[in-house]
Design a protein around this motif. Structure first.
Motif: not given
Ligand code: BGC
Length: 422
Positions: A397-413
């Motif tokens: 959650i925090t890596a996504h919020f603070n970076g530019d990770m896509s939602s698809q990538e966040a779900v995978k991770q």
């Protein structure tokens, strides 16, 4: 008829009485409790003071061991090293699955006698009791019930910008966009992993509803974790990221509350400990600030409860420890503490009379959610899964919020790191 318990005398009066009788009987402060906690903000410290005063009134000394950091991760790290070196504190603020973990280690004190005398089994809600006890043994004394799906709004800012309390998620986002257009900060936020996760609790509930919340955060169902709905949750987190100010990174939650109080920001999405800050600053609910459930989560409650887990201590501290446990569950303390803290009592038999409008709503919501089976544990605050899984959520959650990770990538991770943590 079993009447709800209200304050007959003022709590201060009770304390004074106890203090006077202690000094008249010459009771020395022989015993003390050492208390590890993360209640370091103004409102939190004030609330904790009610417990310290109550114990001091009984001749019990207080050794304070504060470890700052909402969600308690840092406090739990300190606790581990203390227990490992054979020097556990008397009482430790703790939440949910962490209590069960310690209960399994065989290092916690047995509170059954105090619990029996205080009739805890009958008055503590089942949702809390399930964490306080291991194999029939009470290990912890529940202090309160908080919940995370709240928004705190500044009334003057809302009036100035011309926005009402939003009824659903889209209205909430439009309202915040209006605030931004007016040159103010829409969302006061502190970029710390536990705060990002706190927001995530509400966003996920608003997006997927109660069944999805259970599947994804409690059952850890892989399909739910990798679903389109979960992607949408991250999409919404990205929208929120665009509504916080540039200096959000690392900010403490109470400083974010202060931004709402000082008319710098319109809203804060935060558990109801935020109300403790507003009250501590003399702000009045309904007049200076408003409280409402995260739009789209009405009818549900994502709760967390603070409990004091008692550790096995030497005989010289045992009696004080048991007195502390008894004091925590007393109706007088539950009212005195929770009206200051922003939470609601950990007993079902307390009247809402002494509580302000937000507190009354919190108590009614809790009751309703309990009856409708829409009461669920907060992921962010250790009531949905054990610490390892919670930390897996935090990381993504925090890596996504603070970076530019896509939602698809966040779900995978997310699915991968949760799987790894189970
Ligand atoms: C606790 C609250 C506390 C908040 C911020 C939460 O985990 O349950 O009691 O006020 O963290 O410190």
């Amino acid at each position: 008829m079993t009447a709800k318990i209200t304050i007959k005398k003022t709590f201060k009066g009770l304390l004074l009485g106890a203090a006077i009788s202690a000094s008249m009987t010459g009771v020395a402060q022989a015993a003390e409790v050492e208390v590890l906690h993360w209640w370091t903000s103004g409102g939190e410290a004030k609330a904790l003071g009610t417990l310290r005063d109550s114990l001091q009134g009984q001749g019990i000394g207080w050794k304070d061991m504060p470890v700052a950091g909402g969600g308690g991760s840092s406090a739990m790290t300190v606790l581990r090293s203390r227990v490992m070196s054979g020097n556990a504190p008397t009482a430790v603020q703790m939440m949910g699955f962490d209590i069960l973990d310690w209960g399994d280690q065989g290092v916690t004190a047995n509170l059954n006698e105090v619990a029996k005398a205080g009739n805890w089994d009958a008055v503590v809600p089942a949702a809390l009791k399930k964490f306080s006890k291991t194999n029939g043994q009470w290990n912890a004394a529940p202090v309160n019930v908080h919940s995370t799906n709240w928004v705190w709004g500044n009334k003057a800012v809302m009036d100035k910008v011309g926005i009402e309390i939003p009824a659903n998620w889209d209205d909430f986002v439009s309202a915040m966009q209006k605030v931004k257009a007016a040159g103010l900060i829409p969302l006061a936020h502190g970029g710390q992993a536990w705060q990002d996760a706190t927001i995530f609790d509400g966003v996920l509930m608003a997006t997927g509803g109660i069944d999805f919340y259970r599947k994804a955060l409690i059952d850890l169902d892989e399909q739910a974790l990798t679903s389109k709905t979960m992607q949408q949750v991250f999409d919404r987190m990205r929208v929120l990221r665009g509504l916080v100010d540039d200096n959000f990174s690392g900010r403490d939650w109470n400083l974010a509350s202060a931004m709402v109080m000082n008319e710098k920001a319109a809203f804060q999405m935060m558990g109801d400990w935020a109300k403790g800050e507003f009250l501590n600053a003399g702000k009045v609910p309904g007049k200076d600030f408003v409280c409402f459930r995260t739009p789209g989560t009405q009818g549900t409650v994502t709760f967390n409860a603070d409990q004091f887990t008692m550790f096995k201590v030497d005989d010289d501290r045992h009696e004080a420890q048991m007195k502390m446990a008894a004091a925590i569950l007393s109706p007088e303390f539950q009212i005195a503490f929770n009206t200051v803290k922003g939470s609601v009592p950990a007993r079902t038999d307390i009247s809402d009379e002494a509580f302000d409008a937000c507190g009354k709503k919190a108590m009614a919501d809790l009751k309703e959610a309990g009856a409708n089976n829409t009461l669920v544990g907060s992921m962010a605050h250790g009531h949905a899964s054990p610490a390892a899984v919670k930390n897996a959520f935090y990381d993504v959650i925090t890596a996504h919020f603070n970076g530019d990770m896509s939602s698809q990538e966040a779900v995978k991770q997310l699915a991968a790191s949760v799987k790894n943590a189970i």
